[in-house]
Design an enzyme around this catalytic site. Sequence first.
Site, PDB file in Angstrom:
ATOM      1  N   ASN A 109       0.860  -1.181   0.000  1.00 30.27           N
ATOM      2  CA  ASN A 109       0.000   0.000   0.000  1.00 30.27           C
ATOM      3  C   ASN A 109       0.899   1.235   0.000  1.00 30.27           C
ATOM      4  OD1 ASN A 109      -1.878   2.018   0.385  1.00 30.27           O
ATOM      5  ND2 ASN A 109      -2.322   1.487   2.506  1.00 30.27           N
ATOM      6  N   TRP A 110       0.989   1.889  -1.147  1.00 26.15           N
ATOM      7  CA  TRP A 110       1.896   3.038  -1.282  1.00 26.15           C
ATOM      8  C   TRP A 110       1.324   4.327  -0.707  1.00 26.15           C
ATOM      9  CZ3 TRP A 110       3.854   2.249  -7.025  1.00 26.15           C
ATOM     10  CH2 TRP A 110       4.761   1.185  -7.043  1.00 26.15           C
ATOM     11  N   LYS A 111       0.052   4.314  -0.330  1.00 28.08           N
ATOM     12  CA  LYS A 111      -0.585   5.498   0.260  1.00 28.08           C
ATOM     13  C   LYS A 111      -0.352   6.715  -0.646  1.00 28.08           C
ATOM     14  CE  LYS A 111      -0.237   3.321   4.742  1.00 28.08           C
ATOM     15  NZ  LYS A 111      -0.114   3.487   6.207  1.00 28.08           N
ATOM     16  N   HIS A 163      -9.631   0.716   4.990  1.00 23.30           N
ATOM     17  CA  HIS A 163      -8.316   0.899   5.617  1.00 23.30           C
ATOM     18  C   HIS A 163      -8.466   1.825   6.816  1.00 23.30           C
ATOM     19  CE1 HIS A 163      -4.174   2.268   6.215  1.00 23.30           C
ATOM     20  NE2 HIS A 163      -3.811   1.158   5.595  1.00 23.30           N
ATOM     21  N   GLU A 217      -6.917   4.307   7.854  1.00 23.04           N
ATOM     22  CA  GLU A 217      -6.827   5.743   7.577  1.00 23.04           C
ATOM     23  C   GLU A 217      -8.110   6.267   6.951  1.00 23.04           C
ATOM     24  OE1 GLU A 217      -3.214   5.615   5.341  1.00 23.04           O
ATOM     25  OE2 GLU A 217      -2.080   5.079   7.143  1.00 23.04           O
ATOM     26  N   GLU A 273      -5.282  -5.316  10.564  1.00 25.31           N
ATOM     27  CA  GLU A 273      -4.258  -4.299  10.752  1.00 25.31           C
ATOM     28  C   GLU A 273      -4.562  -3.512  12.031  1.00 25.31           C
ATOM     29  OE1 GLU A 273      -4.354  -1.367   7.607  1.00 25.31           O
ATOM     30  OE2 GLU A 273      -6.370  -0.811   8.210  1.00 25.31           O
ATOM     31  N   GLY A 290       2.576   2.229  11.063  1.00 30.74           N
ATOM     32  CA  GLY A 290       3.499   3.354  10.980  1.00 30.74           C
ATOM     33  C   GLY A 290       4.112   3.766  12.301  1.00 30.74           C
ATOM     34  N   SER A 331       3.449  -2.233  10.504  1.00 32.34           N
ATOM     35  CA  SER A 331       4.904  -2.151  10.727  1.00 32.34           C
ATOM     36  C   SER A 331       5.626  -3.434  10.315  1.00 32.34           C
ATOM     37  CB  SER A 331       5.202  -1.803  12.194  1.00 32.34           C
ATOM     38  OG  SER A 331       4.742  -0.495  12.501  1.00 32.34           O
ATOM     39  N   GLY A 339       2.883  -0.953   4.379  1.00 31.39           N
ATOM     40  CA  GLY A 339       2.896   0.451   4.002  1.00 31.39           C
ATOM     41  C   GLY A 339       4.299   0.949   3.745  1.00 31.39           C
ATOM     42  N   GLY A 340       4.910   1.558   4.772  1.00 27.75           N
ATOM     43  CA  GLY A 340       6.195   2.234   4.614  1.00 27.75           C
ATOM     44  C   GLY A 340       7.286   1.401   3.984  1.00 27.75           C
TER      45      GLY A 340
END
Length: 250
Positions: A9-11, A96, A98, A167, A173, A211, A232-233
């Site tokens: 997930n590149w957000k 998600h 967010e 999640e 994050g 994470s 993600g990151g």
Amino acid sequence: MRKLIFAANWKMHLGPEAAVQFMQVFLQRFKSSADREVWFFPAAVSLKSVADLIRDRAGIRAGAQNVHWEKKGAFTGELSVDMVHEAGGNMALVGHSERRHVFGETDEETAKKVRALLEGRLTPLLCVGETIEQREAGETLSVVERQLGALSGLDSATLARIVIAYEPVWAIGTGKTATPADAAEVHVMIRQWCVDHGVAAGNARVLYGGSVKPGNVQELVSEPEIDGVLVGGASLDPADWTAIAQAGVD
């Protein structure tokens, strides 16, 4: 045997040019394996760029980070299921954390998005998970069960098309990761929910997100209840992402 899924997930990162550069490096390094699939969820403006590059690559797929449940209309800034399909995507994230906690997406809206994706023959990846306050209050399982309500009313064959990602919000994050045992407990509950709604335990696909990085991915996917990861990151660096997506491959 269920295939592992490694989902990136590149957000709000990597526009079209950066996405192409990333994919060129990744595709050169990545060695495909029959036991897994790699999924990419780029920003909407980069979806077609990514989808075009992987069109002929078996086991690598692309999708959207979010969709609207309506087919068209005056919904400025939104993305329809048909638009995702036209851009080359065949899946989308739904619910998600967010979207839920930053943008206020409700369980009812999540349910509408799931059904719109299914009607458009795209795969929904439904995200569920609790906040740190909910975990400390012992509400993890009840929160996840409530969020799974977005799937209520779907028949067993339809439910089997859906992928679920647990999640925990407190692990996204933050550098904190649920232990494999913690994650497995929730995954067992999710898998049992699927069984209770007619999906054979062996057909339910449940990922972990929060994470995830090269140093912990192997331990996570070694848990029998965890069918892959949503990242993600660590998915923004081609070297890290290649290491994650090839975890356990000799």
